[in-house]
Design a protein around this motif. Structure first.
Motif, PDB file in Angstrom:
ATOM      1  N   PRO A   1      -6.849   6.811 -46.489  1.00 45.55           N
ATOM      2  CA  PRO A   1      -6.329   7.589 -45.352  1.00 45.55           C
ATOM      3  C   PRO A   1      -5.694   6.738 -44.255  1.00 45.55           C
ATOM      4  CG  PRO A   1      -8.728   7.533 -45.332  1.00 45.55           C
ATOM      5  CD  PRO A   1      -8.307   6.965 -46.644  1.00 45.55           C
ATOM      6  N   GLY A   2      -6.066   5.496 -44.125  1.00 46.30           N
ATOM      7  CA  GLY A   2      -5.509   4.666 -43.061  1.00 46.30           C
ATOM      8  C   GLY A   2      -4.399   3.755 -43.497  1.00 46.30           C
ATOM      9  N   VAL A   3      -3.874   3.982 -44.716  1.00 44.49           N
ATOM     10  CA  VAL A   3      -2.830   3.120 -45.269  1.00 44.49           C
ATOM     11  C   VAL A   3      -1.661   3.987 -45.717  1.00 44.49           C
ATOM     12  CG1 VAL A   3      -2.232   1.517 -47.129  1.00 44.49           C
ATOM     13  CG2 VAL A   3      -4.465   1.350 -45.997  1.00 44.49           C
ATOM     14  N   GLU A   4      -0.450   3.552 -45.403  1.00 43.46           N
ATOM     15  CA  GLU A   4       0.749   4.255 -45.859  1.00 43.46           C
ATOM     16  C   GLU A   4       1.580   3.313 -46.719  1.00 43.46           C
ATOM     17  OE1 GLU A   4       4.732   6.619 -44.204  1.00 43.46           O
ATOM     18  OE2 GLU A   4       3.464   5.476 -42.809  1.00 43.46           O
ATOM     19  N   VAL A   5       1.744   3.670 -47.984  1.00 39.10           N
ATOM     20  CA  VAL A   5       2.641   2.925 -48.872  1.00 39.10           C
ATOM     21  C   VAL A   5       4.036   3.500 -48.684  1.00 39.10           C
ATOM     22  CG1 VAL A   5       3.192   2.313 -51.246  1.00 39.10           C
ATOM     23  CG2 VAL A   5       0.796   2.462 -50.518  1.00 39.10           C
ATOM     24  N   LEU A   6       4.976   2.628 -48.332  1.00 42.69           N
ATOM     25  CA  LEU A   6       6.301   3.091 -47.921  1.00 42.69           C
ATOM     26  C   LEU A   6       7.285   3.240 -49.068  1.00 42.69           C
ATOM     27  CD1 LEU A   6       6.554   0.812 -44.776  1.00 42.69           C
ATOM     28  CD2 LEU A   6       6.049   3.251 -44.804  1.00 42.69           C
ATOM     29  N   THR A   7       6.996   2.642 -50.193  1.00 39.51           N
ATOM     30  CA  THR A   7       7.907   2.687 -51.327  1.00 39.51           C
ATOM     31  C   THR A   7       7.489   3.813 -52.266  1.00 39.51           C
ATOM     32  OG1 THR A   7       7.917   0.271 -51.141  1.00 39.51           O
ATOM     33  CG2 THR A   7       9.049   1.224 -53.044  1.00 39.51           C
TER      34      THR A   7
ATOM     35  N   LYS B   1       1.844  -0.149 -44.713  1.00 38.77           N
ATOM     36  CA  LYS B   1       1.389  -0.426 -43.350  1.00 38.77           C
ATOM     37  C   LYS B   1       0.010   0.168 -43.128  1.00 38.77           C
ATOM     38  CE  LYS B   1       4.706   1.517 -41.003  1.00 38.77           C
ATOM     39  NZ  LYS B   1       5.447   2.001 -39.808  1.00 38.77           N
ATOM     40  N   PHE B   2      -0.732  -0.472 -42.242  1.00 35.48           N
ATOM     41  CA  PHE B   2      -1.980   0.104 -41.756  1.00 35.48           C
ATOM     42  C   PHE B   2      -1.604   1.015 -40.585  1.00 35.48           C
ATOM     43  CE2 PHE B   2      -3.316  -3.907 -43.676  1.00 35.48           C
ATOM     44  CZ  PHE B   2      -4.463  -3.552 -44.368  1.00 35.48           C
ATOM     45  N   THR B   3      -1.834   2.298 -40.726  1.00 37.05           N
ATOM     46  CA  THR B   3      -1.384   3.238 -39.707  1.00 37.05           C
ATOM     47  C   THR B   3      -2.082   2.987 -38.376  1.00 37.05           C
ATOM     48  OG1 THR B   3      -3.012   4.843 -40.504  1.00 37.05           O
ATOM     49  CG2 THR B   3      -0.784   5.014 -41.385  1.00 37.05           C
TER      50      THR B   3
ATOM     51  N   ILE C   1      -6.391  -5.612 -53.338  1.00 39.12           N
ATOM     52  CA  ILE C   1      -6.942  -4.257 -53.205  1.00 39.12           C
ATOM     53  C   ILE C   1      -8.199  -4.280 -52.346  1.00 39.12           C
ATOM     54  CG2 ILE C   1      -8.006  -2.339 -54.449  1.00 39.12           C
ATOM     55  CD1 ILE C   1      -6.166  -3.106 -56.844  1.00 39.12           C
ATOM     56  N   ASN C   2      -9.089  -5.209 -52.647  1.00 36.29           N
ATOM     57  CA  ASN C   2     -10.340  -5.305 -51.881  1.00 36.29           C
ATOM     58  C   ASN C   2     -10.077  -5.671 -50.429  1.00 36.29           C
ATOM     59  OD1 ASN C   2     -11.907  -4.692 -54.135  1.00 36.29           O
ATOM     60  ND2 ASN C   2     -12.093  -6.834 -54.750  1.00 36.29           N
ATOM     61  N   ALA C   3      -9.093  -6.548 -50.203  1.00 39.95           N
ATOM     62  CA  ALA C   3      -8.780  -6.961 -48.835  1.00 39.95           C
ATOM     63  C   ALA C   3      -8.245  -5.787 -48.019  1.00 39.95           C
ATOM     64  CB  ALA C   3      -7.739  -8.087 -48.865  1.00 39.95           C
ATOM     65  N   ILE C   4      -7.308  -5.032 -48.575  1.00 36.27           N
ATOM     66  CA  ILE C   4      -6.762  -3.875 -47.855  1.00 36.27           C
ATOM     67  C   ILE C   4      -7.859  -2.847 -47.591  1.00 36.27           C
ATOM     68  CG2 ILE C   4      -5.131  -1.948 -47.997  1.00 36.27           C
ATOM     69  CD1 ILE C   4      -3.283  -3.776 -49.633  1.00 36.27           C
TER      70      ILE C   4
ATOM     71  N   LEU D   1     -10.194  -4.187 -44.764  1.00 35.16           N
ATOM     72  CA  LEU D   1      -9.541  -4.186 -43.461  1.00 35.16           C
ATOM     73  C   LEU D   1      -9.303  -2.771 -42.956  1.00 35.16           C
ATOM     74  CD1 LEU D   1      -6.928  -7.063 -43.909  1.00 35.16           C
ATOM     75  CD2 LEU D   1      -9.018  -7.113 -42.543  1.00 35.16           C
ATOM     76  N   ASN D   2      -9.128  -1.847 -43.871  1.00 35.60           N
ATOM     77  CA  ASN D   2      -8.877  -0.469 -43.487  1.00 35.60           C
ATOM     78  C   ASN D   2     -10.113   0.196 -42.908  1.00 35.60           C
ATOM     79  OD1 ASN D   2      -7.066   1.879 -43.459  1.00 35.60           O
ATOM     80  ND2 ASN D   2      -8.414   2.699 -45.042  1.00 35.60           N
ATOM     81  N   LYS D   3     -11.283  -0.383 -43.156  1.00 37.98           N
ATOM     82  CA  LYS D   3     -12.524   0.197 -42.667  1.00 37.98           C
ATOM     83  C   LYS D   3     -12.784  -0.131 -41.184  1.00 37.98           C
ATOM     84  CE  LYS D   3     -14.890  -0.009 -47.151  1.00 37.98           C
ATOM     85  NZ  LYS D   3     -16.000  -0.661 -47.896  1.00 37.98           N
ATOM     86  N   ASP D   4     -12.103  -1.151 -40.674  1.00 35.00           N
ATOM     87  CA  ASP D   4     -12.350  -1.596 -39.293  1.00 35.00           C
ATOM     88  C   ASP D   4     -12.014  -0.501 -38.284  1.00 35.00           C
ATOM     89  OD1 ASP D   4     -13.040  -3.894 -40.491  1.00 35.00           O
ATOM     90  OD2 ASP D   4     -11.408  -5.100 -39.682  1.00 35.00           O
TER      91      ASP D   4
END
Length: 391
Positions: free
Chosen positions: A312-318, A332-334, A382-385, A388-391
């Motif tokens: 939910p906090g990540v937008e893939v632009l392609t 991007k991280f929204t 994948i694990n890194a994103i 980081l998205n949990k912060d």
């Protein structure tokens, strides 16, 4: 899925052909590619040889014949007539030469760029406004993009601006890896009398294409991104029947006006790099060419995008339309500072990516796997994103 794209043992063996510096996982392979160990060794041998032999070899052998064969092999890479290609230092130099020497413009004509073009290409097209008296039309593509929306954007623009004569078009956009529907756009442009100059910097080597089938008559390419050549090698393409529409570069006189090489600045080239190109092309073919390379990096791209897109906090632009993407993809991280997140990916997780700006959708993080990237590397991403998205 093409054979071997997901075969980790196969690609692990290929990765052994490349020397890697210890450190972070490099997912910024879009800047320039790696030479294989064999290519690097031969290149260094050629550097030493040219340094020893100096101009004697160059004047007596290279300029008199060997470069002819190298040029023939280069043309074979894109199924073109050798008389249609000329070496440059990179795609930027090729595209600038095509733009500034295009002679079919009159004061009051219009030229077209979009927000997805490379910044130097935008600058060259804007230069035409100052020195040729033309008007620059700039459009921004809607996001998210679709095949139909991209084509329709150009059809609408051609209808709205009937004085358009020339446009820049990027095959694979450097910001997000979006693959433009070149054939459909070029067809629409042709129907309205608009010439296309194609930026193929990121396409050559990871996408199979035929310029004639695409309807492209002017293009610039890199050889040091996905082909595996030493740095400072690129080339331009001009369809032979359109050569007269591109002037010799700034009065270039070393070649006749009937020679495509007159369309580039005449200077001392990187002879060792050129001498290494036959081995580069041999290795490219042996790997399976653009079809095999493209399938591999697309597979790696799909691995991480399929896991990250639902967050939910990540937008893939392609987009995921297979016609519109390649190995390069941006996200991007929204609601976050993307530069901070790029830094955190590197510092906290050992994953190197890059920031891209300039498109209408704003700042993004570009991820570009390469031939040495493994599925395990992608799992780290994948694990890194995810973390980081949990912060």
């Amino acid at each position: 899925m093409p054979r071997n794209a997901d075969n980790e043992l196969h690609w692990q063996a290929i990765a052994q052909r490349y020397a890697l510096e210890p450190g972070p996982i490099n997912l910024e392979n879009g800047y320039f590619g790696r030479m294989s160990r064999a290519v690097s060794a031969q290149y260094l041998e050629h550097v030493a040889f040219i340094n020893r032999s100096n101009s004697l070899y160059v004047r007596q052998r290279f300029e008199q014949g060997e470069q002819v064969e190298i040029r023939r092999q280069l043309a074979g890479l894109i199924d073109a007539d050798p008389e249609a290609v000329a070496f440059t230092r990179n795609a930027t130099e090729a595209l600038q030469s095509l733009i500034r020497n295009y002679n079919c413009l009159q004061p009051g004509d219009q030229v077209l760029i979009s927000d997805l073009e490379y910044d130097t290409v935008k600058g060259a097209m804007r230069w035409l406004a100052s020195y040729r008296g033309v008007e620059v039309i700039e459009i921004s593509h809607t996001h998210p993009a679709s095949f139909d929306s991209l084509v329709q954007a150009y059809r609408d623009t051609f209808a709205q601006y009937p004085r358009l004569k020339l446009m820049a078009l990027t095959h694979v956009t450097h910001r997000t890896g979006l693959v433009m529907p070149v054939k459909a756009i070029a067809q629409a442009a042709r129907e309205h009398g608009v010439d296309v100059i194609l930026d193929g910097a990121h396409a050559l080597g990871q996408i199979d294409f035929n310029l004639a089938q695409l309807g492209i008559q002017f293009a610039g390419f890199n050889l040091h991104k996905w082909i595996g050549a030493p740095l400072t090698l690129g080339f331009l393409y001009i369809a032979p029947e359109r050569l007269a529409d591109i002037d010799p570069d700034m009065g270039e006189f070393h070649y006749p006006a009937t020679d495509v090489r007159a369309r580039t600045p005449y200077s001392t080239p990187n002879f060792p790099a050129l001498m290494t190109l036959p081995l580069v092309l041999e290795e490219h073919r042996a790997l399976g060419g653009s079809a095999a390379k493209g399938a591999r990096v697309n597979y790696l791209r799909d691995l991480w995008v399929s896991q990250v897109r639902p967050l939910p906090g990540v937008e893939v632009l392609t987009p995921d339309d297979p016609r519109l993407y390649c190995g390069i993809t941006a996200f991007k991280f929204t609601g976050r500072d993307q530069q901070v997140m790029v830094d955190r990916l590197l510092k906290e997780h050992g994953v190197f990516t890059t920031l891209r700006t300039g498109a209408a959708f704003g700042t993004c993080i570009r991820v570009t796997p390469g031939l040495v990237t493994s599925a395990a590397d992608i799992n780290v991403l994948i694990n890194a994103i995810t973390e980081l998205n949990k912060d």
